[in-house]
Design a protein around this motif. Structure first.
Motif, PDB file in Angstrom:
ATOM      1  N   ASP A 100       0.851  -0.567  -0.012  1.00 28.41           N
ATOM      2  CA  ASP A 100      -0.167   0.059   0.367  1.00 28.41           C
ATOM      3  C   ASP A 100       1.112   1.170  -0.116  1.00 28.41           C
ATOM      4  OD1 ASP A 100      -2.475  -1.447   0.414  1.00 28.41           O
ATOM      5  OD2 ASP A 100      -3.285  -1.291   2.227  1.00 28.41           O
ATOM      6  N   TRP A 101       1.783   1.017   0.814  1.00 24.12           N
ATOM      7  CA  TRP A 101       2.718   2.540   0.958  1.00 24.12           C
ATOM      8  C   TRP A 101       3.442   3.138  -0.887  1.00 24.12           C
ATOM      9  CZ3 TRP A 101       8.119   2.722  -0.886  1.00 24.12           C
ATOM     10  CH2 TRP A 101       8.096   1.070  -1.063  1.00 24.12           C
ATOM     11  N   LEU A 102       3.423   2.069  -1.568  1.00 18.28           N
ATOM     12  CA  LEU A 102       4.391   2.205  -3.258  1.00 18.28           C
ATOM     13  C   LEU A 102       3.118   3.221  -3.546  1.00 18.28           C
ATOM     14  CD1 LEU A 102       5.917   1.743  -5.048  1.00 18.28           C
ATOM     15  CD2 LEU A 102       5.708  -0.471  -5.402  1.00 18.28           C
ATOM     16  N   TRP A 103       1.744   2.542  -3.887  1.00 15.39           N
ATOM     17  CA  TRP A 103       0.833   3.135  -4.511  1.00 15.39           C
ATOM     18  C   TRP A 103       0.519   4.495  -3.532  1.00 15.39           C
ATOM     19  CZ3 TRP A 103      -3.798   5.000  -3.407  1.00 15.39           C
ATOM     20  CH2 TRP A 103      -5.064   4.954  -4.540  1.00 15.39           C
ATOM     21  N   TYR A 104       0.654   5.095  -3.056  1.00 18.90           N
ATOM     22  CA  TYR A 104       0.780   6.076  -2.042  1.00 18.90           C
ATOM     23  C   TYR A 104       1.683   7.243  -2.393  1.00 18.90           C
ATOM     24  CZ  TYR A 104      -3.416   4.730   0.223  1.00 18.90           C
ATOM     25  OH  TYR A 104      -5.257   4.446   0.444  1.00 18.90           O
ATOM     26  N   ALA A 105       2.716   6.158  -2.728  1.00 20.12           N
ATOM     27  CA  ALA A 105       4.349   7.133  -3.216  1.00 20.12           C
ATOM     28  C   ALA A 105       4.367   7.286  -4.287  1.00 20.12           C
ATOM     29  CB  ALA A 105       4.925   5.903  -2.981  1.00 20.12           C
ATOM     30  N   ASN A 106       3.853   6.561  -4.993  1.00 22.67           N
ATOM     31  CA  ASN A 106       3.329   6.232  -6.629  1.00 22.67           C
ATOM     32  C   ASN A 106       2.219   7.724  -7.131  1.00 22.67           C
ATOM     33  OD1 ASN A 106       4.285   4.666  -9.021  1.00 22.67           O
ATOM     34  ND2 ASN A 106       3.867   3.854  -6.887  1.00 22.67           N
ATOM     35  N   LEU A 107       1.794   8.461  -5.794  1.00 24.55           N
ATOM     36  CA  LEU A 107       0.798   9.485  -5.944  1.00 24.55           C
ATOM     37  C   LEU A 107      -0.463   9.466  -7.168  1.00 24.55           C
ATOM     38  CD1 LEU A 107       3.139  12.241  -6.292  1.00 24.55           C
ATOM     39  CD2 LEU A 107       2.356  11.310  -4.414  1.00 24.55           C
ATOM     40  N   ASN A 108      -0.627   7.914  -6.801  1.00 23.87           N
ATOM     41  CA  ASN A 108      -2.356   7.060  -7.186  1.00 23.87           C
ATOM     42  C   ASN A 108      -3.279   7.606  -6.875  1.00 23.87           C
ATOM     43  OD1 ASN A 108      -0.785   5.749  -9.472  1.00 23.87           O
ATOM     44  ND2 ASN A 108      -0.754   3.744  -7.290  1.00 23.87           N
ATOM     45  N   HIS A 109      -3.052   8.170  -5.835  1.00 19.43           N
ATOM     46  CA  HIS A 109      -4.730   8.426  -4.964  1.00 19.43           C
ATOM     47  C   HIS A 109      -4.711  10.239  -5.773  1.00 19.43           C
ATOM     48  CE1 HIS A 109      -1.079  10.092  -2.377  1.00 19.43           C
ATOM     49  NE2 HIS A 109      -1.994  11.224  -2.015  1.00 19.43           N
ATOM     50  N   LEU A 110      -3.613  10.775  -6.461  1.00 20.23           N
ATOM     51  CA  LEU A 110      -4.094  12.104  -6.821  1.00 20.23           C
ATOM     52  C   LEU A 110      -4.405  11.954  -8.231  1.00 20.23           C
ATOM     53  CD1 LEU A 110      -0.746  13.821  -5.593  1.00 20.23           C
ATOM     54  CD2 LEU A 110      -3.454  13.678  -4.826  1.00 20.23           C
ATOM     55  N   LEU A 111      -3.694  11.105  -9.296  1.00 20.21           N
ATOM     56  CA  LEU A 111      -4.484  10.444 -10.295  1.00 20.21           C
ATOM     57  C   LEU A 111      -5.829  10.199 -10.437  1.00 20.21           C
ATOM     58  CD1 LEU A 111      -1.803   8.666 -13.052  1.00 20.21           C
ATOM     59  CD2 LEU A 111      -4.264   7.574 -12.438  1.00 20.21           C
ATOM     60  N   LEU A 112      -6.227   9.380  -9.189  1.00 20.42           N
ATOM     61  CA  LEU A 112      -6.994   8.911  -9.282  1.00 20.42           C
ATOM     62  C   LEU A 112      -8.649  10.196  -9.715  1.00 20.42           C
ATOM     63  CD1 LEU A 112      -8.353   5.741  -6.960  1.00 20.42           C
ATOM     64  CD2 LEU A 112      -7.535   6.102  -9.207  1.00 20.42           C
ATOM     65  N   ARG A 113      -8.289  11.055  -8.846  1.00 21.28           N
ATOM     66  CA  ARG A 113      -8.822  11.811  -8.831  1.00 21.28           C
ATOM     67  C   ARG A 113      -9.161  13.406  -9.709  1.00 21.28           C
ATOM     68  NH1 ARG A 113      -6.537  13.499  -2.651  1.00 21.28           N
ATOM     69  NH2 ARG A 113      -7.941  12.642  -1.227  1.00 21.28           N
ATOM     70  N   SER A 114      -7.520  12.990 -10.388  1.00 22.02           N
ATOM     71  CA  SER A 114      -7.505  14.050 -11.571  1.00 22.02           C
ATOM     72  C   SER A 114      -8.673  13.094 -12.636  1.00 22.02           C
ATOM     73  CB  SER A 114      -6.153  14.154 -12.308  1.00 22.02           C
ATOM     74  OG  SER A 114      -6.204  14.451 -12.866  1.00 22.02           O
ATOM     75  N   TYR A 115      -8.638  12.234 -12.912  1.00 21.07           N
ATOM     76  CA  TYR A 115      -9.162  11.154 -13.465  1.00 21.07           C
ATOM     77  C   TYR A 115     -10.887  11.208 -14.066  1.00 21.07           C
ATOM     78  CZ  TYR A 115     -11.068   7.372 -16.771  1.00 21.07           C
ATOM     79  OH  TYR A 115     -11.706   7.099 -17.757  1.00 21.07           O
ATOM     80  N   PHE A 116     -11.086  10.788 -12.514  1.00 20.89           N
ATOM     81  CA  PHE A 116     -12.284  11.518 -12.814  1.00 20.89           C
ATOM     82  C   PHE A 116     -13.195  13.140 -13.073  1.00 20.89           C
ATOM     83  CE2 PHE A 116     -11.915   6.743 -11.005  1.00 20.89           C
ATOM     84  CZ  PHE A 116     -12.695   6.131 -11.277  1.00 20.89           C
ATOM     85  N   PHE A 117     -12.561  13.430 -11.834  1.00 19.89           N
ATOM     86  CA  PHE A 117     -12.750  14.975 -11.283  1.00 19.89           C
ATOM     87  C   PHE A 117     -13.123  15.383 -13.705  1.00 19.89           C
ATOM     88  CE2 PHE A 117     -12.108  19.174 -13.424  1.00 19.89           C
ATOM     89  CZ  PHE A 117     -12.645  20.167 -12.547  1.00 19.89           C
ATOM     90  N   HIS A 118     -11.563  14.858 -14.990  1.00 20.50           N
ATOM     91  CA  HIS A 118     -12.388  15.016 -15.636  1.00 20.50           C
ATOM     92  C   HIS A 118     -13.157  13.846 -16.541  1.00 20.50           C
ATOM     93  CE1 HIS A 118      -8.067  17.090 -15.643  1.00 20.50           C
ATOM     94  NE2 HIS A 118      -8.612  17.648 -16.572  1.00 20.50           N
ATOM     95  N   ALA A 119     -13.375  13.281 -16.375  1.00 25.88           N
ATOM     96  CA  ALA A 119     -14.300  12.007 -16.983  1.00 25.88           C
ATOM     97  C   ALA A 119     -15.223  12.646 -16.470  1.00 25.88           C
ATOM     98  CB  ALA A 119     -13.826  11.112 -15.949  1.00 25.88           C
ATOM     99  N   ALA A 120     -15.857  13.683 -15.440  1.00 29.58           N
ATOM    100  CA  ALA A 120     -17.507  13.257 -14.680  1.00 29.58           C
ATOM    101  C   ALA A 120     -17.853  14.580 -15.679  1.00 29.58           C
ATOM    102  CB  ALA A 120     -17.044  14.317 -13.694  1.00 29.58           C
ATOM    103  N   ALA A 121     -16.730  15.794 -16.638  1.00 31.22           N
ATOM    104  CA  ALA A 121     -17.022  16.646 -17.056  1.00 31.22           C
ATOM    105  C   ALA A 121     -16.888  16.475 -18.333  1.00 31.22           C
ATOM    106  CB  ALA A 121     -15.771  17.815 -17.075  1.00 31.22           C
ATOM    107  N   ALA A 122     -16.438  15.024 -19.210  1.00 30.26           N
ATOM    108  CA  ALA A 122     -16.570  14.647 -20.352  1.00 30.26           C
ATOM    109  C   ALA A 122     -17.554  14.283 -20.306  1.00 30.26           C
ATOM    110  CB  ALA A 122     -15.551  13.402 -20.494  1.00 30.26           C
ATOM    111  N   ARG A 123     -18.229  12.962 -19.168  1.00 27.84           N
ATOM    112  CA  ARG A 123     -19.068  12.465 -19.429  1.00 27.84           C
ATOM    113  C   ARG A 123     -20.630  13.419 -19.019  1.00 27.84           C
ATOM    114  NH1 ARG A 123     -18.613   7.155 -18.674  1.00 27.84           N
ATOM    115  NH2 ARG A 123     -21.226   6.296 -17.780  1.00 27.84           N
ATOM    116  N   GLY A 124     -20.418  14.456 -18.516  1.00 29.63           N
ATOM    117  CA  GLY A 124     -21.471  15.880 -18.945  1.00 29.63           C
ATOM    118  C   GLY A 124     -22.863  15.214 -17.724  1.00 29.63           C
TER     119      GLY A 124
END
Length: 297
Positions: A100-124
């Motif tokens: 788990d520590w490596l998952w957060y060290a990769n900043l994956n939580h920030l990537l998830l937030r960015s992806y779903f932010f842009h996905a919500a906008a794309a999906r409308g």
């Protein structure tokens, strides 16, 4: 995005997750610009973030309804995260998702937030809903990333689930993942279900169990319960299908029709000896979910 409240369907494959996914997309709060049942499988791609490009991963683009502009903005927003992923490429390959520590060290939580932010906008859509049945191991990560998220776990009698796997494998030669052995199915189903039950037993209240049999027998009552959990008003039209099209997809014709109870018997696809062994192995978990064994004599 930490203050947003996306909905993630994390239930088992072949358990009715797609029916629930489609039903929620007919609700005004979750309705995208066009109905789209794509699964992101985003967790499976995270160790290769440094490889993300305008054409990869395709599942992420599909979930964004093919909006190239939105996907380009997403890629621009994660330039630093892709560099971090490249630095961790060795440990990511060796440890995979086991640390788990490596998952957060990769900043994956920030990537998830960015992806779903842009996905919500794309999906409308006003509120985002996503379905990936293999996400049960990622419930804690989804919760830490989106503290206000709501999770829906769809479950179904395991004998019927195995039968559904086999129906899909016969109807769709390209669905090689559906050719699952009874042993592999038992291990996967038990591990996933026990993980969800342990999450609930630990006092977490952001996940709701959705019983497939209850949803298909009385869609209106069960969808009312789901809407209450999600904090949304019940909308009758979401559980109706005014324009059914049973020829739209050969792999699962009923998916584009009204919500109905299972019409085919499990005995058409699962031998009684297999069912007996499966139910013996899974009896404790079945009991926890309130499933009685099917008669096999």
């Amino acid at each position: 995005m930490r203050r947003s409240s996306p909905v993630f369907i994390v239930g088992e494959a072949r358990s009715g997750t797609s029916i629930l996914y489609r039903t929620l997309q007919k609700h005004s709060s979750f309705r995208p610009r066009q109905t789209n049942l794509a699964e992101t499988n985003i967790f499976a791609h995270l160790r290769r973030t440094f490889m993300f490009s305008q054409t990869y991963p395709e599942t992420l683009r599909q979930f964004m309804l093919g909006d190239t502009g939105a996907y380009r903005e997403f890629l621009r927003s994660i330039r630093l995260l892709r560099a971090v992923s490249a630095l961790w490429v060795g440990p990511n390959w060796l440890l995979r998702d086991r640390a788990d520590w490596l998952w957060y060290a990769n900043l994956n939580h920030l990537l998830l937030r960015s992806y779903f932010f842009h996905a919500a906008a794309a999906r409308g859509c006003r509120r985002l809903v996503e379905k990936t049945p293999t996400n049960t191991p990622n419930i804690a990560k989804l919760t830490r990333t989106f503290p206000r998220a709501r999770l829906l776990y769809v479950h179904r009698h395991p004998v019927d689930v195995l039968g559904s796997y086999r129906r899909r494998a016969r109807a769709d030669p390209n669905a090689t993942w559906a050719n699952i052995t009874p042993d592999d199915f038992c291990r996967t189903w038990q591990a996933s279900t026990e993980r969800v039950l342990a999450w609930l037993a630990s006092g977490n209240d952001n996940l709701q169990l959705v019983r497939y049999e209850a949803f298909t027998e009385n869609p209106e009552a069960e969808f009312q319960r789901i809407c209450t959990f999600l904090g949304e008003p019940f909308e009758q039209e979401a559980v109706e299908e005014r324009h059914p099209d049973l020829t739209r997809w050969r792999g699962d014709p009923l998916l584009w029709g009204p919500v109905v109870r299972q019409a085919k018997a499990w005995t058409d696809h699962v031998a009684t000896t297999e069912a007996a062994d499966l139910q013996e192995r899974l009896r404790p978990v079945m009991d926890a979910l309130g499933y009685e064994p099917y008669p096999v004599s």
